[in-house]
Design an enzyme around this catalytic site. Structure first.
Site, PDB file in Angstrom:
ATOM      1  CG  ASP A  31      -3.098   2.188  -3.567  1.00 37.75           C
ATOM      2  OD1 ASP A  31      -3.448   1.115  -4.094  1.00 37.75           O
ATOM      3  OD2 ASP A  31      -1.965   2.666  -3.699  1.00 37.75           O
ATOM      4  CG  ASN A  79      -6.406   0.843 -11.860  1.00 36.58           C
ATOM      5  OD1 ASN A  79      -7.195   1.530 -11.204  1.00 36.58           O
ATOM      6  ND2 ASN A  79      -5.144   0.648 -11.448  1.00 36.58           N
TER       7      ASN A  79
HETATM    8  C1  IPE Z   1      -4.601   4.397  -7.841  1.00 36.81           C
HETATM    9  O1  IPE Z   1      -4.096   3.236  -7.299  1.00 36.81           O
HETATM   10  C2  IPE Z   1      -5.892   4.120  -8.559  1.00 36.81           C
HETATM   11  C3  IPE Z   1      -7.034   3.786  -7.718  1.00 36.81           C
HETATM   12  C4  IPE Z   1      -7.049   3.795  -6.421  1.00 36.81           C
HETATM   13  C5  IPE Z   1      -8.238   3.406  -8.428  1.00 36.81           C
HETATM   14  P1  IPE Z   1      -3.035   2.333  -8.096  1.00 36.81           P
HETATM   15  O2  IPE Z   1      -2.711   1.194  -7.208  1.00 36.81           O
HETATM   16  O3  IPE Z   1      -3.545   2.019  -9.437  1.00 36.81           O
HETATM   17  O4  IPE Z   1      -1.802   3.339  -8.238  1.00 36.81           O
HETATM   18  P2  IPE Z   1      -0.257   3.047  -8.437  1.00 36.81           P
HETATM   19  O5  IPE Z   1      -0.116   2.094  -9.586  1.00 36.81           O
HETATM   20  O6  IPE Z   1       0.230   2.451  -7.162  1.00 36.81           O
HETATM   21  O7  IPE Z   1       0.344   4.389  -8.684  1.00 36.81           O
HETATM   22  C1  IPE Z   2      -6.698  -0.162  -4.904  1.00 31.24           C
HETATM   23  O1  IPE Z   2      -6.013  -1.273  -4.421  1.00 31.24           O
HETATM   24  C2  IPE Z   2      -7.812  -0.558  -5.842  1.00 31.24           C
HETATM   25  C3  IPE Z   2      -7.556  -0.208  -7.241  1.00 31.24           C
HETATM   26  C4  IPE Z   2      -6.497   0.397  -7.703  1.00 31.24           C
HETATM   27  C5  IPE Z   2      -8.580  -0.571  -8.184  1.00 31.24           C
HETATM   28  P1  IPE Z   2      -4.873  -1.992  -5.253  1.00 31.24           P
HETATM   29  O2  IPE Z   2      -5.492  -3.078  -6.058  1.00 31.24           O
HETATM   30  O3  IPE Z   2      -4.084  -1.011  -6.024  1.00 31.24           O
HETATM   31  O4  IPE Z   2      -4.014  -2.626  -4.089  1.00 31.24           O
HETATM   32  P2  IPE Z   2      -2.433  -2.651  -3.969  1.00 31.24           P
HETATM   33  O5  IPE Z   2      -1.943  -1.248  -4.174  1.00 31.24           O
HETATM   34  O6  IPE Z   2      -1.944  -3.575  -5.032  1.00 31.24           O
HETATM   35  O7  IPE Z   2      -2.168  -3.144  -2.596  1.00 31.24           O
HETATM   36 MG    MG Z   3      -2.462   0.119  -5.592  1.00 32.84          MG
END
Ligand code: IPE
Ligand code: IPE
Ligand code: MG
Length: 250
Positions: A31, A79
């Protein structure tokens, strides 16, 4: 070559790691890609792209250490709520990453697998490349790299229960074993350690059934900055924990 030379040629264990207590299965919630990009004044997608180096370095670090199972959260069932452009980018990016990396992963003895729903929202071409990559690497046993893709822990439990019912198991025979044996990969052991990056303290629907007794380690490092040393630090923290599984210390 004599045995001592072979041992010397192997990567020595990093400082602070007990080689006899390497977690068999490590899960990672990758993340912080978007925040990494924003801090650099870049579009969010550049953060996802920069996550490739983090994934490759971490996976090979795990492999060197002797971790047998590594599961990474690449795309959650939630997502899909993101803007269509970003979703499309993530589909194509994960596919292209696979195509760029699968031969090298294969040569290093990594079995690549996917966990998640293969529903119609995932482009057919992406599904085909996932299947091909699984087939290509299916005989490898040094490490299994599972990509949780279009994965949700609740969806996995629902799918398992549906499969149990479809198999005709009567209600009074549905127990933990029955559900476990219908998860996406019944041969996959529960994770010993789950790491989440980017300073968020939640599991976001990752491996809900499997992480019942996982040790959780949270780090502020944003995923694109994560490297094998961060994994080693998390494993070192894990090795300092006392796992009791509801019982008492030995
Ligand atoms: C969790 O991250 C999913 C992945 C890393 C693929 P998110 O960014 O989607 O999670 P939330 O929304 O912060 O809980
Ligand atoms: C994790 O990074 C990747 C996925 C969830 C696919 P994010 O895209 O959630 O990045 P942040 O949390 O917005 O910084
Ligand atoms: Mg995230």
């Amino acid at each position: 070559m004599s045995p001592p030379q072979r041992r010397a040629a192997r990567t020595p264990l990093p400082d602070g790691i007990d080689g006899s207590r390497i977690p068999a299965h490590v899960g990672i919630v990758m993340d912080g890609n978007g925040r990494w990009a924003r801090r650099k004044g870049l579009p969010r997608t550049e953060g996802h792209a920069a996550g490739e180096e983090a994934l490759v370095d971490t996976a090979y670090g795990a492999l060197d250490l002797g971790v047998k199972w590594l599961t990474v959260y690449a795309f959650s069932t939630e997502n899909w709520r993101r803007p269509a452009d970003e979703v499309r980018f993530l589909m194509n990016f994960n596919e292209s990453l696979l195509l760029r990396r699968r031969d090298e992963l294969n040569e290093r003895g990594v079995r690549v697998r996917f966990a998640g729903r293969r529903d119609r929202r995932v482009p057919r071409r992406v599904l085909r490349h996932m299947d091909e990559s699984e087939a290509l690497t299916s005989a490898n046993r040094k490490m299994t790299l599972t990509m949780a893709f279009n994965y949700g822990g609740r969806a996995e439990i629902v799918d398992a229960v549906r499969a149990v019912v479809a198999a005709g198991v009567p209600a009074n025979k549905i127990d933990e074993r029955a559900i476990r044996s219908h998860l996406y990969h019944p041969d996959m052991p529960d994770p010993d350690l789950v790491v989440r990056t980017s300073g968020e303290y939640r599991v976001s629907n990752f491996l809900l059934w499997e992480l019942a007794y996982a040790e959780l380690v949270f780090t502020d490092v944003l995923w694109p900055d994560f490297r094998r040393q961060h994994l080693f630090d998390a494993i070192s923290e894990y090795q300092g924990r006392s796992r009791r599984y509801g019982g008492l210390e030995e």
